[in-house]
Design a protein around this motif. Structure first.
Motif, PDB file in Angstrom:
ATOM      1  N   ASN A  14       0.823  -1.221   0.000  1.00 12.62           N
ATOM      2  CA  ASN A  14       0.000   0.000   0.000  1.00 12.62           C
ATOM      3  C   ASN A  14       0.854   1.266   0.000  1.00 12.62           C
ATOM      4  O   ASN A  14       0.347   2.374   0.153  1.00 12.62           O
ATOM      5  CB  ASN A  14      -0.938   0.008   1.218  1.00 12.62           C
ATOM      6  CG  ASN A  14      -0.179  -0.076   2.534  1.00 12.62           C
ATOM      7  OD1 ASN A  14       1.057  -0.105   2.555  1.00 12.62           O
ATOM      8  ND2 ASN A  14      -0.899  -0.116   3.645  1.00 12.62           N
ATOM      9  N   ILE A  16       3.179   2.150   2.232  1.00  6.51           N
ATOM     10  CA  ILE A  16       3.704   2.583   3.538  1.00  6.51           C
ATOM     11  C   ILE A  16       5.118   2.037   3.731  1.00  6.51           C
ATOM     12  O   ILE A  16       5.347   0.830   3.626  1.00  6.51           O
ATOM     13  CB  ILE A  16       2.781   2.118   4.688  1.00  6.51           C
ATOM     14  CG1 ILE A  16       1.476   2.902   4.637  1.00  6.51           C
ATOM     15  CG2 ILE A  16       3.465   2.316   6.040  1.00  6.51           C
ATOM     16  CD1 ILE A  16       0.490   2.560   5.705  1.00  6.51           C
ATOM     17  N   GLY A  38       2.415   2.337  15.107  1.00  7.59           N
ATOM     18  CA  GLY A  38       2.648   2.615  13.688  1.00  7.59           C
ATOM     19  C   GLY A  38       4.091   2.952  13.360  1.00  7.59           C
ATOM     20  O   GLY A  38       4.422   3.221  12.203  1.00  7.59           O
ATOM     21  N   SER A  42       6.551  -3.674  15.059  1.00  9.67           N
ATOM     22  CA  SER A  42       6.137  -5.061  14.792  1.00  9.67           C
ATOM     23  C   SER A  42       6.694  -5.557  13.466  1.00  9.67           C
ATOM     24  O   SER A  42       7.049  -6.735  13.339  1.00  9.67           O
ATOM     25  CB  SER A  42       4.617  -5.187  14.773  1.00  9.67           C
ATOM     26  OG  SER A  42       4.121  -5.001  16.070  1.00  9.67           O
ATOM     27  N   THR A  43       6.780  -4.669  12.492  1.00  8.26           N
ATOM     28  CA  THR A  43       7.366  -5.065  11.209  1.00  8.26           C
ATOM     29  C   THR A  43       8.804  -5.525  11.433  1.00  8.26           C
ATOM     30  O   THR A  43       9.221  -6.579  10.923  1.00  8.26           O
ATOM     31  CB  THR A  43       7.320  -3.875  10.222  1.00  8.26           C
ATOM     32  OG1 THR A  43       5.967  -3.462  10.080  1.00  8.26           O
ATOM     33  CG2 THR A  43       7.891  -4.262   8.870  1.00  8.26           C
TER      34      THR A  43
END
Ligand code: ADP
Length: 296
Positions: A14, A16, A38, A42-43
């Motif tokens: 998307n 990001i 954000g 976690s990524t």
């Protein structure tokens, strides 16, 4: 053993850009990865846990290439994800035993000893026969640590572990984490400053996929020495102060806002100097990254 993350980037389909040329050298011990929701935590955690691919960059754990030698890494990896499911109708002891079988511990006696040791370590031994459905949030998180420790990991990844825990449970969880071996690289991702303050010898602050600041918490606090001031104001003055000063935090005390500002010079005007803490370090980074302001 050191974990080195070198220029790691990831852009989702998307558009990001969740990780933007992240460079971190993480020694053994507790490392706090602090950032707002954000930020990309976690990524990064999922990439380190070999569950997700990066677009570019490299990661090494000692001699192992984490992005290429996934099977070898999984042998030495423990992971407590942000959300994990538990079979509700079996006991902690039975599930831990089962997970130990899955992780390849085939000798029954060895497994029994290991399960008992892990239940002791996470303060769950007394409730080992209780069904997991009866566990509180804090007990579940401690069980999550127990399962992540089954293979005596060299790299332990703990993603947002204290979210939703009450203060008592959070403290119990801190006690369990603080006793983990010094030979393990433990990465604790969190948006809660206290988690890092209580536990971590090294830290980084990330936002919008980028590392804003890294170092030892106490040294980072020292760098703000003499630059943080506070003042109790009224609610209707708040916007004015935000326009005129670099307000890094606002808290209510007995219904009145107390603001902390960052200033290179004594701002006078009723402000008093205070000893900075880790929250001041964190908010000064996050705010200046989100809405750049001129330091007065
Ligand atoms: P954190 O853990 O710090 O809250 P995340 O790594 O979950 O941050 O998210 C970083 C950014 O990437 C956020 O803007 C989030 O919306 C976006 N993101 C996370 N996962 C995906 C995904 N699977 N697809 C698209 N965007 C994602």
């Amino acid at each position: 053993m050191e974990l080195i993350i070198n220029n790691l980037s990831k852009t989702y389909s998307n558009g990001i850009r969740a990780l933007d040329t992240i460079f971190l050298e993480i020694p053994t011990g507790m490392f706090g990865l602090l950032g707002p929701n954000g930020a990309g935590k976690s990524t990064l955690m999922r990439t380190l846990a070999t569950l997700q691919e990066a677009d570019s960059g490299a990661i090494t754990l000692g001699d192992l290439d984490l992005l290429k030698q996934k099977n070898e890494i999984r042998q030495v990896l423990g992971y407590l994800p942000q959300q994990f499911g538990l079979y509700p109708k079996i006991s902690a002891e039975v599930l831990l035993n089962h997970l130990a079988v899955l992780k390849g511990i085939t000798n029954k006696n060895e497994r029994k000893e290991l399960v008992a040791a892990l239940l002791h370590k996470t303060n769950l031994y007394d409730v080992r026969n209780l069904n997991l459905s009866g566990f509180s949030g804090g007990m579940k998180q401690r069980f999550g640590i127990a399962q992540a420790l089954i293979n005596n990991p060299k790299l332990l990844i703990v993603d947002e572990p204290t979210a939703g825990l009450d203060p008592l449970e959070r403290n119990r969880f801190y006690n369990v984490l603080s006793e983990l071996g010094e030979n393990t690289v433990v990465i604790l991702s969190t948006h809660i400053v206290d988690d890092v303050k209580e536990l971590c010898t090294n830290m980084a602050i990330i936002n919008q996929g980028q590392v804003l600041l890294k170092g030892e918490p106490l040294k980072l606090i020292d760098e703000l020495y003499g630059k943080v001031y506070k003042k109790t104001i009224t609610k209707h003055e708040l916007e004015d102060y935000k326009q005129n000063y670099q307000v890094i935090s606002e808290t209510l005390f007995l219904g009145k806002p107390i603001i902390h500002i960052l200033s290179e010079v004594d701002p006078r005007n009723g402000f008093s100097p205070i000893a900075a803490d880790l929250e001041d370090v964190y908010f000064s980074q996050i705010l200046s990254n989100t809405h750049p302001k001129v330091i007065i």
